[in-house]
Design a protein around this motif. Structure first.
Motif, mmCIF file in Angstrom:
data_model
loop_
_atom_site.group_PDB
_atom_site.id
_atom_site.type_symbol
_atom_site.label_atom_id
_atom_site.label_comp_id
_atom_site.label_asym_id
_atom_site.label_seq_id
_atom_site.Cartn_x
_atom_site.Cartn_y
_atom_site.Cartn_z
ATOM 1 N N ARG A 6 13.633 6.191 9.402
ATOM 2 C CA ARG A 6 12.150 6.358 9.461
ATOM 3 C C ARG A 6 11.512 5.991 10.572
ATOM 4 O O ARG A 6 10.768 6.932 11.245
ATOM 5 C CB ARG A 6 11.420 5.836 8.235
ATOM 6 N N TYR A 7 11.818 5.060 11.207
ATOM 7 C CA TYR A 7 11.419 4.536 12.502
ATOM 8 C C TYR A 7 11.690 5.529 13.818
ATOM 9 O O TYR A 7 10.723 5.872 14.367
ATOM 10 C CB TYR A 7 12.081 3.115 12.944
ATOM 11 N N ILE B 3 9.404 8.714 13.215
ATOM 12 C CA ILE B 3 8.122 8.397 13.494
ATOM 13 C C ILE B 3 7.681 8.068 15.056
ATOM 14 O O ILE B 3 6.799 8.650 15.509
ATOM 15 C CB ILE B 3 7.179 7.066 12.624
ATOM 16 N N TYR C 233 3.535 5.036 2.969
ATOM 17 C CA TYR C 233 3.527 6.431 3.754
ATOM 18 C C TYR C 233 3.425 6.076 5.463
ATOM 19 O O TYR C 233 2.923 5.285 5.767
ATOM 20 C CB TYR C 233 2.475 7.194 3.305
ATOM 21 N N ASP C 234 3.694 7.299 6.197
ATOM 22 C CA ASP C 234 3.730 7.125 7.374
ATOM 23 C C ASP C 234 2.591 6.157 8.182
ATOM 24 O O ASP C 234 2.616 5.424 9.203
ATOM 25 C CB ASP C 234 4.128 8.285 8.304
ATOM 26 N N LYS D 140 2.893 2.534 10.255
ATOM 27 C CA LYS D 140 2.361 1.981 11.431
ATOM 28 C C LYS D 140 1.829 0.791 11.369
ATOM 29 O O LYS D 140 1.962 -0.187 12.314
ATOM 30 C CB LYS D 140 1.852 3.180 12.272
#
Length: 145
Positions: A82-83, A86, A110-111, A115
């Motif tokens: 995921r990192y 993104i 969620y994204d 962050k």
């Protein structure tokens, strides 16, 4: 199914949590009761109680050890993937700054919140529980063990 959030995100396995373990607990209570109230067979009930306790301990520890070990590896792998998706780079440096509880809590975001909460986890050192409590829109994890 209701939406997942902080209050309902834990998962139970009914045969284990609501049948097998309660049955072992009841048998252990019976064994301890009989130790103090059944003088002729006291030794037999002591052995019975020890065996039931060992079965309970073994069932609890093995279930925890195998399932959680595998799940923890998958959570870390999911974080890395995921990192990368993104930010477009490896997560090795960032991952070293986080505890496993923080990484695990971030999977519920969620994204956009990911962050923000990742930044707070690194710079403010907020706990995994604080991360979970800060999530406004939960991303459900319905495939946990």
């Amino acid at each position: 199914m209701e939406r997942q959030n902080y209050k309902n995100h834990k998962k139970y396995y009914p045969p284990h949590h609501f049948i097998y373990l309660p049955l072992l607990i009841l048998l252990e209570i019976l064994g301890v009761y009989k130790i103090f109230n059944d003088q002729p067979d006291q030794l037999s009930w002591m052995l019975f109680s020890i065996v039931i306790f060992l079965l309970f301990y073994l069932a609890f520890m093995l279930r925890q050890h195998y399932a959680l070990g595998l799940q923890n590896r998958l959570v870390r792998l999911e974080f890395k993937q995921r990192y990368f998706e993104i930010f477009g780079r490896r997560s090795d440096e960032v991952e070293e700054k986080l505890t496993f509880n923080q990484i695990a809590a971030l999977r519920f975001t969620y994204d956009d919140e990911f962050k923000e909460l990742l930044y707070r986890a690194i710079h403010e050192n907020i706990s995994g529980d604080e991360i979970k409590k800060s999530i406004k829109n939960w991303r459900a994890d319905l495939h946990r063990i």
